[in-house]
Design a protein around this motif. Structure first.
Motif, PDB file in Angstrom:
ATOM      1  N   ASP A 163       0.701  -1.286  -0.117  1.00  0.00           N
ATOM      2  CA  ASP A 163       0.009   0.182   0.033  1.00  0.00           C
ATOM      3  C   ASP A 163       0.787   1.058  -0.055  1.00  0.00           C
ATOM      4  OD1 ASP A 163       0.916  -0.746   2.453  1.00  0.00           O
ATOM      5  OD2 ASP A 163      -0.973  -0.379   3.548  1.00  0.00           O
ATOM      6  N   GLU A 194      -1.765   2.882  -4.631  1.00  0.00           N
ATOM      7  CA  GLU A 194      -2.966   3.438  -3.919  1.00  0.00           C
ATOM      8  C   GLU A 194      -3.611   1.888  -3.866  1.00  0.00           C
ATOM      9  OE1 GLU A 194      -6.628   6.388  -4.413  1.00  0.00           O
ATOM     10  OE2 GLU A 194      -5.095   6.414  -5.997  1.00  0.00           O
ATOM     11  N   LYS A 198      -7.096   0.580  -2.130  1.00  0.00           N
ATOM     12  CA  LYS A 198      -8.392   0.538  -1.654  1.00  0.00           C
ATOM     13  C   LYS A 198      -8.714  -0.505  -1.002  1.00  0.00           C
ATOM     14  CE  LYS A 198      -9.938   4.934  -4.008  1.00  0.00           C
ATOM     15  NZ  LYS A 198     -10.932   5.462  -4.944  1.00  0.00           N
TER      16      LYS A 198
END
Length: 212
Positions: A39, A43, A45
């Motif tokens: 991470d 990026e 999520k």
């Protein structure tokens, strides 16, 4: 030029790079990615992990190879990579390494708005950035000195450190121009913020693109 991909989320690349080593269930994939600091490399999520896994399976990049239940826990589906998935992993990685793409770092966005600040505030902000960069570089170099990992698996950290060194050199140079009064147009910039009177050369720029 980057080509369109059936699953374009970079988290998908991270998943493929994990299950290529051995089959895993999604919770294990997330644990491995966190442990490896992925991470920090891209990026991610985390809330979209299961959706990404399902999409990778839908397009044949990974497949269910097993399922298991441990105690009272819900049954966990184990995914392994397919030959198509290996080819996608290699092609995607090759593209990212070979093809420069426009990127939009926050620092660049701030620099694009630099006229909003008077030179003195910019100099102060640059000094803060320099101190932060020096601290980050020192910490990263200290950590690298203690790493007992083959260089191949730390190459992204080496790149990040080189970029930070380059940024530090550039920021120091910009600060020097502001403090030794050699930055072009410094007097006009300072006068603008002191009086509110926009210099003519700035006004011309402001008029560009205006429809009125």
């Amino acid at each position: 030029m980057a080509k369109p991909r059936k699953v374009s989320n970079l988290l998908a690349l991270a998943v493929l790079g994990t299950v290529v080593q051995q089959p895993m269930h999604p919770y294990e994939i997330a644990s491995v990615l966190r442990a490896r600091g992925k991470d920090e490399d891209m990026e991610i999520k985390w809330g979209s992990l299961y959706t990404v896994v399902r999409n990778l399976a839908k397009h044949g990049f990974i497949e269910v190879v097993d399922s298991r239940r441990e105690g009272a826990r819900p049954e966990r589906t184990i995914y392994g990579i397919t030959d198509v998935g290996v080819a996608e992993l290699r092609d995607w990685t090759r593209e990212l390494v070979a093809t420069p793409q426009p990127e939009h770092p926050r620092f660049k966005a701030g620099l694009s708005m630099l006229p909003a600040l008077p030179p003195g505030e910019v100099a102060a902000a640059l000094r803060e950035r320099i101190a932060s960069l020096e601290s980050m570089i020192a910490a990263q170099e200290a950590e690298a000195a203690t790493e007992d990992v083959p260089r191949l698996f730390l190459i992204e950290n080496e790149y990040e450190l080189a970029v930070r060194h380059a940024e530090l050199t550039w920021v120091r140079g910009l600060l020097a121009e502001l403090t030794n009064e050699t930055f072009p147009g410094l007097a006009a910039w300072r006068h603008w913020h002191a009086t509110g009177e926009i210099p003519s050369e700035y006004a011309e720029l402001a008029d560009r693109g205006s429809t009125e």
